[in-house]
Design an enzyme around this catalytic site. Structure first.
Site, PDB file in Angstrom:
ATOM      1  N   CYS A 101       0.806  -1.279   0.016  1.00 23.71           N
ATOM      2  CA  CYS A 101      -0.045  -0.030  -0.064  1.00 23.71           C
ATOM      3  C   CYS A 101       0.698   1.250   0.037  1.00 23.71           C
ATOM      4  O   CYS A 101       0.519   2.229  -0.958  1.00 23.71           O
ATOM      5  CB  CYS A 101      -0.886  -0.007   1.257  1.00 23.71           C
ATOM      6  SG  CYS A 101      -0.194  -0.338   2.831  1.00 23.71           S
ATOM      7  N   ASP A 308      -6.169  -0.600  -3.860  1.00 24.62           N
ATOM      8  CA  ASP A 308      -4.738   0.029  -3.783  1.00 24.62           C
ATOM      9  C   ASP A 308      -3.589  -0.803  -4.480  1.00 24.62           C
ATOM     10  O   ASP A 308      -2.588  -0.352  -4.620  1.00 24.62           O
ATOM     11  CB  ASP A 308      -4.317   0.607  -2.383  1.00 24.62           C
ATOM     12  CG  ASP A 308      -4.303  -0.373  -1.514  1.00 24.62           C
ATOM     13  OD1 ASP A 308      -4.781  -1.555  -1.779  1.00 24.62           O
ATOM     14  OD2 ASP A 308      -4.184   0.110  -0.170  1.00 24.62           O
TER      15      ASP A 308
END
Length: 604
Positions: A101, A308
């Site tokens: 992430c 993401d």
């Protein structure tokens, strides 16, 4: 290969853009002026065209490959996301720049490759005891700004609901609101908004035992009710008990187990958790979209949905196989234009910021490394690129480049295997099962592949015929032309963005800190107050300036973004702080305005 330096960047998210009727905006007006006047239309200073500005909302989920009915996985139904797909454009070749992430979010926030700015080690502030390294931040070029700041400068009301994780600290005025209460409903009437909502129920940690949903994520069902949100446990580790957690997916569902994972009760339970988490997230997204509909904004709104990075399971998250990089993205345009369209162009996360700026009528900043993938007359990209470096306490160095079919991977540490012991990942029951079965010699060829003690220097995969990337073609003479082409593209890309993969992280930090022993600090700004006008000047190139005007002892919650001189009454108290991305903030300046000359020495 098209030079992407002058393109635009894109995020994989649910991204909602709604045109604001009867709203106008004058470029370069200060925050104070915009709030008091309201935003209406953009005046393009280059050609004097006047056009409506869209509202923009991003709905971002975490850790999820395209495990959706609209991408061919019919394990569960996702009514909200499928509804967007029925009225929107489905993008089928969207890739994160990293399988984890924080680096990915740096790319989304800046429109730059994480490995070009010191943002690719996960994280820059974590695991210092194991690595022996100091905490640091990525340092982009001085001219770089967060996407949200560009949007704020353009007159948007900017909000981010909860998650940051950019590998650098966001400046105080990067967003109007940043936290669990952030919502477009708090903006002044008529002002266009750029709002991001993050949904973390699908995060890797959602597979940990004991199973449950993060309690803070229930805020999406009442995301404009501050009183109810305040009563929620804010730490993400606090979850519902399993017997209190909704079951959206029957536990006896037949799951399609990837060939690199064993088909065992433990793995099937983790697959159930993953899909149950996705079903819950679909409902949370639906709740936020209902608020948009209640506000009368849905039918003139662009909605973009994305994750993401790729999936949460072992051999997915963190890796630069497609299982770690490829994500779903759906965009619903106003009035469902281009409904049920499929777009297979290659899109990178560095394209999200440029695309968003293009939608807002902003010229692409030259330092951005992506391109706009919407309404762009320039050729579509030929390749996507990705990188993997340190993950928490363990380090590898891998780079990848991919066209629509073939992926080339370069391993800079071939002497070590792909699997590295990572404490956080080993909390996943499937990871524990893999290690146990490996020790017992019970893994088959594909399941054992990840645990090889060495890896080849180069790998080449035909992702069309080998989507799980299990058959390395790098030494196959039949595919040498693809290997040579992608190898050359890798070299071009690394040189173009200034990435030196083999550079030790300690030397990287030294370069980011310009040879100093500690993180650089932004210098204090200089303030002038003359004839009722406040002028604030930067002393550090590229720093943004945030300020507050305190009147009659009342200090506002939000910071204003300084853009140009503004009027203020004598006797008003002023707080000012300056911040260049990747640097420490400046010291806080506090002063009561008067018409005497001001300088940095008498401000405290």
């Amino acid at each position: 290969m098209t030079n992407l330096k002058y393109g635009l960047a894109a995020l994989l998210l649910v991204f909602i853009v709604a045109c604001q009727p009867n709203s106008t905006l004058v470029i370069n007006a200060s925050d104070d002026e915009k709030a008091s006047r309201g935003a209406e239309k953009v005046i393009d200073q280059h050609n004097q065209q006047v056009f409506e500005q869209p509202n923009i909302l991003w709905l971002v989920i975490e850790d999820m490959s395209p495990y959706l009915p609209d991408y061919g996985d019919h394990t569960i139904t996702t009514p909200t996301i499928s509804g967007l797909a029925a009225e929107g454009v489905k993008y089928t070749n969207v890739y994160s720049t990293s399988g984890v992430c924080a680096p990915s979010r740096a790319a989304l926030a800046l429109g730059m490759y994480p490995s070009s700015i010191g943002a690719n080690h996960m994280r820059t502030t974590s695991n210092t005891q194991q690595t022996g390294l100091p905490k640091y931040e990525a340092v982009p070029p001085a001219q770089a700004k967060m996407l949200s700041q560009y949007m704020r400068e353009q007159g948007y009301y900017t909000t981010n609901n909860l998650k940051n994780d950019y590998q650098f600290q966001a400046p105080k005025a990067a967003w109007h609101e940043n936290g669990p209460y952030a919502h477009w409903r708090h903006r002044p009437a008529g002002q266009p908004f750029f709002a991001v909502f993050n949904f973390t129920t699908t995060h890797e940690s959602g597979l940990f035992e004991p199973y449950g949903f993060r309690k803070v994520e229930s805020r999406h069902y009442f995301s404009d009710d501050a009183e109810r949100i305040a009563k929620l446990p804010q730490h993400h580790a606090i979850k519902s008990a399993e017997n209190e957690t909704p079951i959206h997916v029957p536990k006896d569902t037949e799951f399609s187990i990837p060939p690199y994972l064993p088909d065992t009760p433990i793995v099937r339970r983790d697959m159930w958790k993953m899909y149950n988490n996705l079903a819950e997230t679909d409902k949370q997204i639906g709740a936020v979209l209902q608020q948009l509909k209640d506000d009368g904004l849905y039918d003139n709104t662009i909605i973009v949905f994305y994750s993401d990075h790729g999936g949460p399971l072992p051999r997915q998250k963190r890796l630069i196989y497609d299982s770690g990089l490829k994500v779903p993205m759906i965009i619903r345009f106003p009035n469902a234009q281009r409904a049920k369209t499929v777009d297979d162009q290659l899109i990178s996360f560095v394209d999200f910021a440029p695309t968003t700026l293009a939608l807002a009528g902003v010229t692409l900043p030259e330092h951005m490394q992506g391109r706009s993938f919407i309404n762009n007359s320039t050729p579509q990209r030929d390749y996507i690129h990705a990188a993997a470096d340190r993950f928490d306490e363990v380090t590898d160095t891998i780079r990848a480049v991919k066209d629509k079919r073939f992926k080339y991977i370069r391993n800079y540490r071939p002497e070590q295997g792909y699997y590295l012991p990572l404490g956080y990942r080993e909390k996943i029951p499937t990871m524990q099962a893999l290690l146990r079965l490996k020790a017992e010699g019970q893994l088959n060829e594909y399941q054992a592949q990840w645990f090889r003690t060495e890896k080849p220097e180069e790998e080449l995969f035909d992702t069309l015929n080998d989507p799980h990337e299990l058959h390395n073609l790098a030494t196959n003479p039949k595919y040498q032309s693809h290997l040579i082409t992608l190898r050359a593209e890798m070299d071009r890309w690394l040189a173009d963005i200034g990435d030196t993969p083999a550079m030790p992280e300690r030397r990287l930090i030294n370069n980011l800190w310009q040879g100093q022993n500690s993180k650089p600090q932004t210098k204090m700004p200089h303030i002038e107050f003359t004839q009722g006008v406040v002028t604030i000047k930067n002393q550090t190139e590229g720093a943004s300036i945030a300020y507050k005007l305190i009147k009659e002892g009342i200090e506002p919650t939000d910071w204003q973004l300084y853009q140009r001189p503004f009027k203020a009454a004598a006797g008003t108290q002023l707080k000012v702080i300056s911040h260049r991305l990747g640097y420490k903030e400046s010291a806080m300046l506090t002063h009561t305005l008067n018409n005497q000359a001001l300088n940095n020495h008498n401000l405290k």
